[in-house]
Design a protein around this motif. Sequence first.
Motif, PDB file in Angstrom:
ATOM      1  N   SER A   2       0.830  -1.201   0.000  1.00 50.55           N
ATOM      2  CA  SER A   2       0.000   0.000   0.000  1.00 50.55           C
ATOM      3  C   SER A   2       0.868   1.257   0.000  1.00 50.55           C
ATOM      4  O   SER A   2       1.922   1.297   0.621  1.00 50.55           O
ATOM      5  CB  SER A   2      -0.903   0.013   1.228  1.00 50.55           C
ATOM      6  N   SER A  27      -6.433   6.109   7.191  1.00 44.59           N
ATOM      7  CA  SER A  27      -6.935   4.752   6.993  1.00 44.59           C
ATOM      8  C   SER A  27      -7.388   4.089   8.290  1.00 44.59           C
ATOM      9  O   SER A  27      -8.391   3.370   8.307  1.00 44.59           O
ATOM     10  CB  SER A  27      -5.869   3.890   6.322  1.00 44.59           C
ATOM     11  N   GLY A  35     -13.418  -0.425   1.287  1.00 50.88           N
ATOM     12  CA  GLY A  35     -12.130  -0.006   0.765  1.00 50.88           C
ATOM     13  C   GLY A  35     -10.976  -0.211   1.714  1.00 50.88           C
ATOM     14  O   GLY A  35      -9.826  -0.048   1.340  1.00 50.88           O
ATOM     15  N   SER A  36     -11.245  -0.584   2.948  1.00 53.13           N
ATOM     16  CA  SER A  36     -10.182  -0.834   3.911  1.00 53.13           C
ATOM     17  C   SER A  36      -9.460  -2.121   3.536  1.00 53.13           C
ATOM     18  O   SER A  36     -10.079  -3.087   3.103  1.00 53.13           O
ATOM     19  CB  SER A  36     -10.767  -0.960   5.320  1.00 53.13           C
ATOM     20  N   ASN A  37      -8.147  -2.121   3.704  1.00 56.71           N
ATOM     21  CA  ASN A  37      -7.376  -3.311   3.345  1.00 56.71           C
ATOM     22  C   ASN A  37      -7.010  -4.151   4.563  1.00 56.71           C
ATOM     23  O   ASN A  37      -6.253  -5.097   4.457  1.00 56.71           O
ATOM     24  CB  ASN A  37      -6.119  -2.928   2.560  1.00 56.71           C
ATOM     25  N   THR A  43      -5.081   3.341   2.490  1.00 54.32           N
ATOM     26  CA  THR A  43      -6.297   3.308   1.676  1.00 54.32           C
ATOM     27  C   THR A  43      -7.097   4.610   1.681  1.00 54.32           C
ATOM     28  O   THR A  43      -7.790   4.900   0.724  1.00 54.32           O
ATOM     29  CB  THR A  43      -7.244   2.177   2.140  1.00 54.32           C
ATOM     30  N   GLY A  77      -4.788   0.762  -5.082  1.00 54.61           N
ATOM     31  CA  GLY A  77      -5.660   0.432  -3.970  1.00 54.61           C
ATOM     32  C   GLY A  77      -6.064   1.572  -3.062  1.00 54.61           C
ATOM     33  O   GLY A  77      -6.762   1.339  -2.076  1.00 54.61           O
ATOM     34  N   VAL A  78      -5.626   2.805  -3.343  1.00 55.55           N
ATOM     35  CA  VAL A  78      -6.129   3.924  -2.550  1.00 55.55           C
ATOM     36  C   VAL A  78      -7.623   4.023  -2.818  1.00 55.55           C
ATOM     37  O   VAL A  78      -8.056   4.113  -3.963  1.00 55.55           O
ATOM     38  CB  VAL A  78      -5.405   5.248  -2.901  1.00 55.55           C
ATOM     39  N   HIS A  79      -8.397   3.988  -1.764  1.00 56.56           N
ATOM     40  CA  HIS A  79      -9.858   3.947  -1.901  1.00 56.56           C
ATOM     41  C   HIS A  79     -10.483   5.334  -1.851  1.00 56.56           C
ATOM     42  O   HIS A  79     -11.475   5.590  -2.534  1.00 56.56           O
ATOM     43  CB  HIS A  79     -10.441   3.071  -0.796  1.00 56.56           C
TER      44      HIS A  79
END
Length: 86
Positions: A2, A27, A35-37, A43, A77-79
């Motif tokens: 990330s 995040s 959207g959280s990883n 994120t 992957g940045v939400h």
Amino acid sequence: MSPTADQLAQRLRGTLAPTQLEVLDESAAHAGHSGSNGSSWGTHFRVRIASPLFTQQSRVARHRLVYDALQEFIDQGVHAIAIEVL
């Protein structure tokens, strides 16, 4: 892997030559949300920015410049990016 707030800030400095810039990774506050990883980082970001490139640009155009500069990170992957133009 990330992206980090420092990586986003470096990209924005190189692309938009900001006179003011703060990038915060928020995040952890979104853990368990869409959207959280699961790692509590990488994120959800808040960008506070001022740039001479924003002069006489609409709010939408200013935000588009920021999103365009960060597109690679969005693809990674940045939400969410909350943008505050100063």
